[in-house]
Design a protein around this motif. Structure first.
Motif, short mmCIF file in Angstrom:
data_model
loop_
_atom_site.label_atom_id
_atom_site.label_comp_id
_atom_site.label_asym_id
_atom_site.label_seq_id
_atom_site.Cartn_x
_atom_site.Cartn_y
_atom_site.Cartn_z
N GLU A 1 -6.34 -13.35 -27.37
CA GLU A 1 -7.92 -13.06 -27.27
C GLU A 1 -8.90 -12.98 -28.23
O GLU A 1 -8.36 -12.21 -29.38
CB GLU A 1 -7.90 -11.60 -27.05
CG GLU A 1 -9.02 -11.22 -25.80
CD GLU A 1 -10.03 -10.49 -26.72
OE1 GLU A 1 -11.17 -11.02 -27.49
OE2 GLU A 1 -9.81 -9.32 -27.58
N LEU B 1 -12.25 -13.61 -28.44
CA LEU B 1 -13.83 -13.42 -27.92
C LEU B 1 -14.56 -12.74 -28.92
O LEU B 1 -13.72 -12.01 -30.42
CB LEU B 1 -14.19 -12.51 -26.74
CG LEU B 1 -13.31 -12.75 -25.82
CD1 LEU B 1 -13.27 -12.39 -24.76
CD2 LEU B 1 -13.93 -14.20 -25.00
N SER C 1 -6.34 -20.32 -26.35
CA SER C 1 -7.76 -19.70 -26.33
C SER C 1 -7.97 -18.47 -24.82
O SER C 1 -6.72 -18.86 -24.00
CB SER C 1 -8.76 -20.71 -26.24
OG SER C 1 -9.96 -20.04 -26.99
N TYR C 2 -8.71 -18.10 -25.23
CA TYR C 2 -9.30 -17.52 -23.88
C TYR C 2 -10.73 -17.39 -23.70
O TYR C 2 -11.70 -16.87 -24.36
CB TYR C 2 -9.53 -15.81 -24.78
CG TYR C 2 -9.20 -15.01 -23.30
CD1 TYR C 2 -7.64 -14.28 -22.27
CD2 TYR C 2 -10.30 -13.59 -22.55
CE1 TYR C 2 -8.09 -13.50 -21.87
CE2 TYR C 2 -10.02 -12.29 -22.65
CZ TYR C 2 -8.57 -12.40 -21.19
OH TYR C 2 -8.91 -11.71 -20.39
N LYS C 3 -11.77 -17.60 -22.57
CA LYS C 3 -12.08 -17.91 -22.46
C LYS C 3 -12.94 -17.42 -21.05
O LYS C 3 -11.91 -16.94 -20.25
CB LYS C 3 -12.57 -19.60 -22.44
CG LYS C 3 -12.56 -20.67 -23.01
CD LYS C 3 -13.21 -20.25 -23.64
CE LYS C 3 -12.45 -20.96 -25.65
NZ LYS C 3 -13.18 -20.87 -26.59
N GLU D 1 -19.81 -18.73 -21.98
CA GLU D 1 -19.09 -20.04 -21.65
C GLU D 1 -20.47 -21.19 -21.64
O GLU D 1 -21.29 -20.79 -20.18
CB GLU D 1 -18.58 -20.97 -21.16
CG GLU D 1 -17.23 -20.24 -22.22
CD GLU D 1 -16.84 -20.23 -23.11
OE1 GLU D 1 -16.80 -21.51 -23.63
OE2 GLU D 1 -16.56 -20.29 -24.10
N ARG E 1 -21.54 -23.90 -19.05
CA ARG E 1 -20.46 -25.31 -19.54
C ARG E 1 -19.87 -25.74 -18.14
O ARG E 1 -19.64 -24.85 -17.63
CB ARG E 1 -19.72 -25.03 -20.82
CG ARG E 1 -18.96 -25.49 -21.16
CD ARG E 1 -18.27 -24.57 -22.19
NE ARG E 1 -16.78 -25.87 -22.29
CZ ARG E 1 -15.84 -25.23 -23.86
NH1 ARG E 1 -16.20 -24.18 -24.05
NH2 ARG E 1 -15.44 -26.53 -23.81
N TYR F 1 -13.78 -27.14 -20.68
CA TYR F 1 -13.05 -26.05 -20.88
C TYR F 1 -11.96 -27.22 -21.88
O TYR F 1 -11.52 -27.88 -21.50
CB TYR F 1 -13.58 -25.74 -20.36
CG TYR F 1 -13.99 -24.19 -19.74
CD1 TYR F 1 -14.22 -22.98 -19.86
CD2 TYR F 1 -15.40 -24.57 -18.91
CE1 TYR F 1 -15.43 -21.65 -19.37
CE2 TYR F 1 -16.58 -24.06 -18.41
CZ TYR F 1 -15.83 -22.11 -18.89
OH TYR F 1 -16.83 -21.36 -18.51
N ALA G 1 -6.02 -23.30 -22.50
CA ALA G 1 -6.14 -22.04 -22.71
C ALA G 1 -6.56 -21.06 -21.53
O ALA G 1 -5.86 -21.86 -19.94
CB ALA G 1 -8.12 -21.65 -22.59
N THR H 1 -8.81 -19.53 -18.59
CA THR H 1 -10.01 -18.82 -18.46
C THR H 1 -10.79 -18.06 -17.51
O THR H 1 -9.74 -17.84 -16.35
CB THR H 1 -11.37 -20.03 -18.00
OG1 THR H 1 -11.10 -20.88 -19.03
CG2 THR H 1 -12.85 -20.03 -17.62
N SER I 1 -8.86 -25.40 -17.27
CA SER I 1 -8.41 -24.35 -18.47
C SER I 1 -6.60 -24.54 -18.00
O SER I 1 -7.00 -24.62 -16.32
CB SER I 1 -8.73 -23.28 -19.11
OG SER I 1 -9.59 -23.03 -19.72
#
Length: 691
Positions: A498, A500, A518-520, A525, A533, A538, A542, A544, A632
């Protein structure tokens, strides 16, 4: 006492950081000094010839330098390396500059011993892989999907007013036919049974043990077979109470936890009276494997309840009588001797919770979910729980961690969690971190690490001070990621970080190279032109999502309900900042609507970007289906948004103002999956992700 810049640097206290706008922010000297004092002198580097721990990567040169205090007379002698879990011992002479270990050492934790002039020095040598584990589906670049839920929010006709492992099992069984790949859980760490209103899953007593509130009492054979338990359970009074708790909109922990504990005591009594050979052997094995850590947790819970029954305001060990404020004290050991049965009861509860979690994990395996459950590791523990009670040297008790002020949180955040001392962590050869990972990689296919930037740095605040008055403290990020990779590979456990908030550039590449996802958050975004986005841009590595436990639901986001609640509870003391955030929200929603129309999503005419605009379940489902197209590797969404709920589960920046961690879902598990609109949503998302 004057503290020099060099001392601050050696302690790891960072002089400045860059905020979300890229502006350099300097830490005031008085704050750095206050934080320096929280280390209580535990920042000294080892003066021994070899460090307490040294990490190497597999198939790389393994050279261990020797720190000789006397350069004219270097150390002479021999070294030997005991390989992990084998009888193999490698040895050789000490060279002038250091020790050349074999390049082909196996992965693992090995013990090096250096003998010179009658003295012995020890070092844990850790050989780690280059990256964390990823399941075959991700290595093949598949697009997976799943859901994540706050376990306590689940409703059913069987539970005792709080979602439990029985509900989780049913949820998994109902989710599996839609071919979901994973189900994520909130942290299920041990809380405070004797203080049930300490309900935040992110403020645990211990991260190594489980929250016993999630035990499904009805499932226990000992509870079913106890005549005493069944008579109590089927009484009109208890059944009436259970009905009230199940029907309540908000969880009442103050009534739920004591009721469950009473039911569990009946079950434990039956277990003591008539244990089967199998259950008795399994419990004994569990206790043996749990070691001192389990004894600490069970003793803490037993003693906490003992004191809470006799005195007011016994919230945690720092409120207890002084003789009980340390696990290793004579008074605590005397309590253990006199209350063995009570301590065994709490150890048994951990055994039962572990068994029931394992059964949920087995459901995932039976249904061939490609990841299965993922667990969530909180960033820290409260300062008056079982972990700090046992090892006060490891924790800086006069500091807490949080986040610095930013646009979303102008007052900063103080999470009330106590930080580990990174220097002591190294001195202990990272054993507490290793044990923590192993405990949380059990019975799951992935681990989400909350605020993964904590591997690099944490925002420390002098205890009792405002979150504004803090500074970042560094952690040995490369070592911690290497250990994370080793344990991830051993447990075949995917790692989701996480990340963020304000993410330092230096950790982005480290996480990516280590194979950490990753954490989206879709809401956050936007591209360099300020547009929502493009989903195809992306990153693959990740997960999402549309929302989290700290953010409004889709319905709440679109209506701006989070701003209404923030104003009500004083989260936005500056009206100018609130106005900026509201205008940003309208712009963001305008961009999202534009993207939806570009992709020919038939948005209803009544859906607008203005705050307070109406939101339909149809639109909420459309938005989830749209985001499911993200490139993602993982896409996740939550039952709250399947149901079109508005009320959040948590409002960051509040404690007692809002009923955090108490809001339940609006439908039972069975009703959720019987809803034809939800069925259609899940089928559509699965089809999109399987394209």
């Amino acid at each position: 006492m004057t503290i020099t810049t060099k001392q601050f640097r050696r302690a790891g206290i960072m002089p400045y950081f860059f905020d979300e706008r890229g502006v350099k922010k300097w830490a005031p000297h008085n704050i750095k000094k206050a934080l320096f004092n929280t280390f209580e002198g535990n920042i000294q580097a080892s003066s021994t010839p070899i460090p307490a721990v040294k990490i190497f990567y597999q198939n790389r040169p393994h050279f261990l330098p020797i720190n000789s205090a006397d350069k004219k007379h270097p150390l002479k002698g021999r070294w030997q390396l005991q390989l992990e879990n084998t009888q193999t011992v490698i040895s050789g002479p000490i060279k002038t500059r250091g020790i050349n270990l074999p390049k082909d050492l196996p992965l693992g934790y090995h013990q090096l011993q250096l003998q010179s002039a009658g003295k012995v020095f020890n070092c844990t040598v850790i050989v780690a892989p280059q990256s964390c584990y990823q399941p075959q589906a991700l290595r093949e670049h598949k697009k997976l999907w799943g859901t994540f839920l706050q376990l306590y929010t689940l409703k059913s006709e069987q539970n005792w007013g709080i979602g439990d492992f029985g509900d989780l099992k049913k949820f998994l069984q109902n989710l599996a036919p839609f071919q979901a790949d994973f189900l994520g859980l909130n942290p299920i760490h041990a809380l405070f049974p004797a203080n049930p209103d300490s309900a935040s899953p992110y403020s645990p007593s211990s991260r190594q043990w489980l929250n016993i509130a999630y035990i499904d009492v009805n499932q226990l054979a000992e509870f079913q077979q106890s005549d005493e338990a069944q008579a109590w359970f089927n009484s009109a009074e208890v059944q009436q109470k259970l009905t009230e708790l199940r029907q309540a909109e908000w969880l009442n922990y103050g009534e739920i936890i004591p009721l469950k504990l009473k039911g569990l005591r009946f079950a434990f009594k039956k277990f003591q009276q008539n244990p089967t050979a199998l259950s008795s052997r399994q419990f004994a094995q569990f206790v043996q494997q749990g070691g001192e850590s389990l004894q600490v947790q069970a003793t803490f819970d037993a003693l906490h309840q003992y004191l809470a029954d006799r005195f007011d305001n016994q919230w945690g060990w720092d409120f207890w009588a002084k003789e009980y404020q340390d696990y290793h004290s004579l008074a605590v050991q005397q309590f253990r001797a006199e209350h063995q049965a009570e301590i065994e009861f709490y150890a048994w509860l951990q055994f039962i919770a572990d068994q029931q979690l394992a059964e949920c994990d087995e459901v995932c395996r039976q249904q061939n979910m490609r990841i299965g459950m993922y667990r969530d590791l909180a960033v820290g523990v409260t300062g008056n729980g079982a972990e700090t009670w046992n090892d006060k040297r490891l924790y800086c008790l006069n500091a807490s961690v949080g986040a610095p002020p930013d646009v979303l949180g102008p007052q900063g955040q103080n999470w009330g969690l106590t930080p580990m001392n990174p220097h002591v962590l190294q001195q202990q050869a990272y054993a507490p971190f290793i044990e923590l990972l192993r405990a949380n990689m059990k019975h799951c296919g992935a681990l989400r690490i909350d605020h993964i930037m904590s591997l690099l740095r944490l925002w420390w605040i002098p205890k009792g001070d405002s979150a504004v008055n803090g500074a970042y403290v560094r952690y040995p990020v490369d070592d911690l990621i290497a250990i994370l990779a080793l344990e991830s590979q051993r447990h075949q456990c995917l790692i989701i970080g996480e990340d963020l908030g304000t993410v330092p550039k230096e950790i982005v590449g480290k996480l990516k190279n280590a194979g950490i996802l990753s954490y989206k958050i879709f809401y956050f975004e936007f591209d360099e032109h300020g547009q929502s986005r493009d989903l195809q841009t992306y990153p693959y590595q990740a997960m999402t999502t549309l929302s989290t436990h700290d953010l409004p639901t889709i319905n709440g986001y679109w209506r701006g309900y989070d701003f209404e609640l923030g104003e009500k509870f004083g989260v936005y003391p500056n009206p100018k900042i609130l106005d900026i955030l509201q205008r940003d929200r309208v712009r963001a929603k305008t961009q999202i609507l534009q993207r939806l129309r570009q992709h020919h999503v038939p948005v209803e005419a009544k859906i607008s970007a203005e705050l307070g605009s109406s939101v339909s379940n149809k639109f909420v489902h459309q938005l989830q289906t749209y985001v499911a197209q993200v490139s993602s590797g993982l896409f996740g969404f939550q039952p709250e948004d399947w149901l079109g709920m508005t009320e959040p589960v948590n409002i960051p920046g509040t404690s007692t103002q809002y009923a955090n961690w108490r809001r339940r879902l609006t439908a039972n598990v069975e009703d959720i999956f019987a809803d034809t609109d939800i069925q259609h949503l899940l089928k559509e998302v699965n089809a999109i992700r399987k394209e």
